[in-house]
Design a protein around this motif. Sequence first.
Motif, PDB file in Angstrom:
ATOM      1  N   THR A 152     -11.947   1.361   5.781  1.00 12.19           N
ATOM      2  CA  THR A 152     -11.585   2.379   4.574  1.00 12.19           C
ATOM      3  C   THR A 152     -10.489   1.837   4.000  1.00 12.19           C
ATOM      4  OG1 THR A 152     -12.675   4.093   5.609  1.00 12.19           O
ATOM      5  CG2 THR A 152     -11.494   4.639   3.483  1.00 12.19           C
ATOM      6  N   THR A 153      -9.570   1.328   4.860  1.00 14.25           N
ATOM      7  CA  THR A 153      -8.306   0.900   4.228  1.00 14.25           C
ATOM      8  C   THR A 153      -8.445  -0.313   3.542  1.00 14.25           C
ATOM      9  OG1 THR A 153      -7.034   1.992   6.388  1.00 14.25           O
ATOM     10  CG2 THR A 153      -5.740   0.198   4.994  1.00 14.25           C
ATOM     11  N   VAL A 171       1.024  -1.098  -0.046  1.00 11.98           N
ATOM     12  CA  VAL A 171      -0.080  -0.087  -0.017  1.00 11.98           C
ATOM     13  C   VAL A 171       0.921   1.346  -0.197  1.00 11.98           C
ATOM     14  CG1 VAL A 171      -1.777   1.216   1.301  1.00 11.98           C
ATOM     15  CG2 VAL A 171      -1.887  -1.224   1.141  1.00 11.98           C
ATOM     16  N   LYS A 172       0.952   2.126  -1.193  1.00 14.08           N
ATOM     17  CA  LYS A 172       1.976   2.973  -1.213  1.00 14.08           C
ATOM     18  C   LYS A 172       1.107   4.219  -1.309  1.00 14.08           C
ATOM     19  CE  LYS A 172       5.562   0.645  -3.686  1.00 14.08           C
ATOM     20  NZ  LYS A 172       6.100   0.561  -5.041  1.00 14.08           N
ATOM     21  N   GLY A 173       1.255   5.238  -0.342  1.00  8.28           N
ATOM     22  CA  GLY A 173       1.022   6.692  -0.132  1.00  8.28           C
ATOM     23  C   GLY A 173      -0.782   6.703  -0.422  1.00  8.28           C
ATOM     24  N   VAL A 174      -1.347   5.889   0.034  1.00 10.64           N
ATOM     25  CA  VAL A 174      -2.745   6.086  -0.277  1.00 10.64           C
ATOM     26  C   VAL A 174      -3.835   7.068   0.524  1.00 10.64           C
ATOM     27  CG1 VAL A 174      -5.132   4.675   0.060  1.00 10.64           C
ATOM     28  CG2 VAL A 174      -3.135   3.323  -1.142  1.00 10.64           C
ATOM     29  N   MET A 195     -13.135  -0.953  -3.431  1.00  4.30           N
ATOM     30  CA  MET A 195     -14.655  -0.391  -3.204  1.00  4.30           C
ATOM     31  C   MET A 195     -14.682   0.923  -2.737  1.00  4.30           C
ATOM     32  SD  MET A 195     -15.251  -4.118  -0.904  1.00  4.30           S
ATOM     33  CE  MET A 195     -17.081  -4.016  -0.518  1.00  4.30           C
ATOM     34  N   VAL A 196     -13.650   1.487  -2.207  1.00  2.00           N
ATOM     35  CA  VAL A 196     -13.429   2.881  -2.072  1.00  2.00           C
ATOM     36  C   VAL A 196     -12.108   3.135  -3.065  1.00  2.00           C
ATOM     37  CG1 VAL A 196     -12.826   4.797  -0.474  1.00  2.00           C
ATOM     38  CG2 VAL A 196     -14.330   3.045   0.240  1.00  2.00           C
ATOM     39  N   ARG A 197     -12.340   4.232  -3.999  1.00  2.00           N
ATOM     40  CA  ARG A 197     -11.329   4.366  -4.863  1.00  2.00           C
ATOM     41  C   ARG A 197     -10.250   5.574  -4.299  1.00  2.00           C
ATOM     42  NH1 ARG A 197     -13.174   2.681 -10.228  1.00  2.00           N
ATOM     43  NH2 ARG A 197     -13.772   0.652  -9.724  1.00  2.00           N
ATOM     44  N   PRO A 198      -9.038   5.009  -4.184  1.00  2.00           N
ATOM     45  CA  PRO A 198      -8.095   5.927  -3.703  1.00  2.00           C
ATOM     46  C   PRO A 198      -8.054   7.347  -4.332  1.00  2.00           C
ATOM     47  CG  PRO A 198      -7.144   3.795  -3.516  1.00  2.00           C
ATOM     48  CD  PRO A 198      -8.359   3.780  -4.420  1.00  2.00           C
ATOM     49  N   ARG A 199      -7.814   8.326  -3.852  1.00  4.95           N
ATOM     50  CA  ARG A 199      -7.442   9.665  -4.614  1.00  4.95           C
ATOM     51  C   ARG A 199      -6.208   9.653  -5.143  1.00  4.95           C
ATOM     52  NH1 ARG A 199     -11.169  14.808  -2.946  1.00  4.95           N
ATOM     53  NH2 ARG A 199     -12.805  13.018  -2.959  1.00  4.95           N
ATOM     54  N   SER A 200      -5.351   9.272  -4.251  1.00  2.00           N
ATOM     55  CA  SER A 200      -4.005   9.136  -4.730  1.00  2.00           C
ATOM     56  C   SER A 200      -3.181   7.910  -4.290  1.00  2.00           C
ATOM     57  CB  SER A 200      -3.281  10.501  -4.436  1.00  2.00           C
ATOM     58  OG  SER A 200      -3.288  10.658  -2.918  1.00  2.00           O
ATOM     59  N   GLY A 201      -2.102   7.680  -4.483  1.00  2.00           N
ATOM     60  CA  GLY A 201      -1.364   6.512  -4.092  1.00  2.00           C
ATOM     61  C   GLY A 201      -1.699   5.363  -4.895  1.00  2.00           C
ATOM     62  N   SER A 202      -0.951   4.247  -4.428  1.00  3.46           N
ATOM     63  CA  SER A 202      -1.343   2.876  -5.350  1.00  3.46           C
ATOM     64  C   SER A 202      -1.383   1.811  -4.281  1.00  3.46           C
ATOM     65  CB  SER A 202      -0.480   2.817  -6.399  1.00  3.46           C
ATOM     66  OG  SER A 202       0.984   2.930  -5.867  1.00  3.46           O
ATOM     67  N   VAL A 203      -2.073   0.695  -4.839  1.00  6.56           N
ATOM     68  CA  VAL A 203      -2.235  -0.638  -4.304  1.00  6.56           C
ATOM     69  C   VAL A 203      -1.405  -1.432  -5.257  1.00  6.56           C
ATOM     70  CG1 VAL A 203      -3.546  -2.388  -3.167  1.00  6.56           C
ATOM     71  CG2 VAL A 203      -4.268   0.049  -2.990  1.00  6.56           C
ATOM     72  N   ILE A 204      -0.366  -2.237  -4.753  1.00  6.68           N
ATOM     73  CA  ILE A 204       0.247  -3.095  -5.690  1.00  6.68           C
ATOM     74  C   ILE A 204       0.089  -4.602  -5.161  1.00  6.68           C
ATOM     75  CG2 ILE A 204       2.430  -3.790  -6.807  1.00  6.68           C
ATOM     76  CD1 ILE A 204       2.001  -0.947  -7.357  1.00  6.68           C
ATOM     77  N   TYR A 205      -0.377  -5.649  -5.870  1.00  2.00           N
ATOM     78  CA  TYR A 205      -0.471  -6.601  -5.307  1.00  2.00           C
ATOM     79  C   TYR A 205       0.351  -7.916  -6.474  1.00  2.00           C
ATOM     80  CZ  TYR A 205      -2.968 -11.131  -4.145  1.00  2.00           C
ATOM     81  OH  TYR A 205      -3.082 -12.548  -3.753  1.00  2.00           O
TER      82      TYR A 205
END
Lengths: 233, 259, 620
Positions: free
Chosen positions: A42-43, A4-7, A50-60
Amino acid sequence: MLEVKGVNSFYGKAHVLNDMNFDVSAGTVVALLGRNGAGKTTTMKSIMQMVRPRSGSVIYKGQDITNWPSHKVARNGLGYVPEERRIFTQLTVLENLEVGRQPPRDGCTTWTDQMVFDLFPNLAERRNNRGKALSGGEQQMLTIARTLMGNPSFILLDEPSEGIAPVIVEQMARVILQLKSEGLTVLLSEQNLHFAQAVADGVVIIEHGTQKFVGTLAELQAQPDIRDQYLSV
Amino acid sequence: MSPILSVRNLSRSFGAIKAVDDVSFDLAKGELLALIGPNGAGKSTCFNMLMGQLKPSSGTVQLLGKNIAGMQPRKIWRMGVGRTFQITATYASMTVVENVQMALMSFHRKLYSLTTFAHTLYRDEALSLLDTVGMVDQAERHCAVLAYGDLKRLELAVALAHDPILLLMDEPTAGMAPRERIALMQLTADILDAKGVSVLFTEHDMDVVFSHAHRIMVLNRGQLIANGSVDEIRNNPQVQEVYLGGGTLFNAVQEDAHA
Amino acid sequence: MGLFIAQILTGLANAGALFMVASGLSLIFGVTRVVNFAHGSFYMLGAYVGYSLMQVLPGMVGFWGAILLAGIIVGLIGVIVEICVLRPVYSAPELFQLVATFGVILVIQDLVLMIWGPQDLLGPRAPGLKGVIRIMGEPVPQYDIALIVITPFVAFALWYLITKTRVGTLVRAATQDREMVSALGVNQAWLFTGVFFLGCALAGLGGALQLPKGGADLLMDFTILGSVFVVVVIGGMGSLPGAYLAAVIISVLNVFGVTYAPQSTLVLMFVVMVVVLMFRPFGLLGKEEVAGEHGQVGEPERPIKPAGNRIRLLVAAGLVILGLLPLYSGNFAVVLVTDILIFCLFAASLHFMLGQGGLVSFGHAAFFGGGAYAAALFVTYADTPMELALVLAPICAGLAAIIIGWVCLRSTGVYFAMLTLAFGQLLWSLAFQWGDVTGGDDGLVNIWPSDWASDNSVYYYIAFFLCTGGILLLRQAAHAPFGYAMRAARDSARQAEAMGINTKRVQLVAFTFAGIMAGLAGGLFVFSKGSIFPNELETARSFDALIVVFLGGVKTLSGGWVGAAFFEGIKDYLTRFEYWRLALGLSIIIVVILGPEGIVGSLRKAGERFGLLKVPEDAK
């Protein structure tokens, strides 16, 4: 496995998550600790998109899944177990499992009805009962079982111990440890430090949508001031 | 002294299932009584019958000697029973103080008035109620933006508006952080002392129950299996088996942690 | 005996189309939680499309192929509607969705008019099934027999799809919790679209199947809608067997009604509905709908405050300008503003119960038209003077509101909306069918004001005082304890009941109050026009009021009359265009999607942005 990067996430104008940064390594259990409204759910929803982060990214698994539709995230091996036992009450136990069923996935256990019934024997006897006829603890088991049917490699458990009887809470803890031993990676959110201590390897503490501590359980034990400040028991 | 609330042989079936089976208990004045038990044990059904949402199949519920079983919720409220909900129920389109004023308008039977301005009615009384729960500084806030813990306190103020003799609280601390839980129950206990209200509550957090309840009742499969002091319940083997658990897992971990 | 059986068979045959439309509606509602008010329009489209296809496709295969194809085409049109109109509003409050589907009705009406023209179309007869067979001596059309056979087959196929297949399981799961279904890896967007396709295709199929019996006309969308709502309410929302059972009951009843009580066919249907609801509030086979389990989304309504001095001054100035109108303007403006004022009161009365009480009524015209008819009937049959008739109109409307409200308020949410619509239809059919008394389609004429008030300016003052008085009274009620009690019952009925508020009674009083005000508007209307026709009771009239409330701004205090003033003002201009419905429908859809705050809400927002209005602390 999951980064989870800068979400940053918002509900309307409310800034709910503020620059979340943490990793979950394969085969570990990480507990997201914090009080109600701190941003744990929310995290989880931000990871599931299901909630779209406004910035940052999720890497899986090295893949950027940010802004994917959530059903695609789920098909990619992330299983979400919501709080409040959101089972389909009008459907039978078997039908609930059917909704969660997904095709087999490489490198993951392919779950069958029988396997989840072995894990949760109570559900086996009630397979043809409707969800609404189940007790709270059974419903909680069904939410987990249902998610397992999607053959996830990673599951997100939102407050598995909230609002259920202490006996069932113990059973939940055993199930989580068993899933871990089968190679699943788990991120769970908790308010109950005892529960987290029983199952988790790593800990992320959040308050007001900001993470206050990231580390192993042992590291947290070594810093009682942090523990007392955020997790007053 | 005669009890405030006296429940006798209360039962309720849904089809063939006995959700509540022959439950009897008393609640004394000023007592803080906890009702615990596994999910599906019949706590909600029991509660809903006491509050009038559900009619009992049989049995009586006497409030100060009058049978209230099967009465509508609003009639029971008029007889001096206040309640709070497991999932908070407040009026989202009103301010905090208006939420309390609403209860007072209802109590003074002013609901069908068209000529007065509602926001001026019983305002001082409402503010002083908010003061009791420590919410007076938020009186003018929009209810929809309150934090969860504050909503719970507002609900408590609303429940106290008609000076109840009995307060029924359905999982009052559900969804709150541990510190907030203790604070809310302490507040409840203080109010109970000050006003002489009796409280019956259901709860899952055993820390809250063990530290605040005067007496505990345990419900399992619709039947009351234990009724006694905190220590009696804690050490009751049957209660441990169906509800509390052995505590082995956690105790072991905790001992490790403390070691 | 033979006649009896023949009639039952006719009823069973008629039940086919009704069942298909009702089951489609029920299915769509189950999954999307949207009551598709445009469902009658898809039925109408099915008939028209089927008609055109039958012109091209020859023979028996062509006939049945055309029906099937009509279903598929209508289903695809439904898909377009779902993607463009409904997807953006799934998360919006119920009312917004209903209004959006109403926009679709208008658009489809004009499109059909554009393509097929205004004349009724006579449906072709089914090749090979043109004859009759004799059952105990009575002729029964062969086509009816075909319908009787086909319908249960369709019903069974649907039932199997929903209860026995994986797709059906997913659909039922999505009915309860869409977000969760999606989190479990199911593409719920396409699931929704699929269900919408199926539902619309069923409606289209129904429309095409009844062509040989009923043909196609431009009124069939609303005609079927009333019956479909009755069927769904009687059968139970979401229950396929219920929909079938109810469709059969209603259709058979209608056939017998035509024979034995031709003037009360429509009324009969509602009597059955009321009886069923008394004993089973969720229909014969329906289950209790947990309305709004996940709550209404969107910005919560702000607490209201009585107007400050600046606003009061503004209102007073406005009233003075209006009051002096006859002194500085011509006859045309005076008559126009009279109309506007009357419509404002009508809309404000609906807005009162809708905005404060959360009671979304789709049949408010019943009280407007009811008041108008009451006044007209008293004048016609009892020579009642205007002054008395203007008192009797609101009283009669109020009495009707007590009865209708008592029945409708037994249910909530969309059931309530459908029931009010159905009752509106009932009053309309009374006025329409009971020609001996109401004049039927010819209406009642020569209802003029008393001599002293016959001048337009004088009548203007009567309307001015009564309408502005009524609107101010409604507004005061919103600030009074009664308005608070209404909002309490709306925001949280369980808390309200737990604090001694009899929520049903509060709602019934509100419903009646709104009915009285609408009745007053109706009374004023009839004397200003001199006549009354059944169209003032039509569902379309109820929708007019609903739409202006919506466009004016639901979550505001003045949205009702502001919207009414605006639209009644431009209506004259608007209706000069041939396809104004199309334009209006499209603008409604656009407003729902882009500016759901409405006129007043948008003005308030703009005022706050530019610093003209103070922003409440908690709304920042």
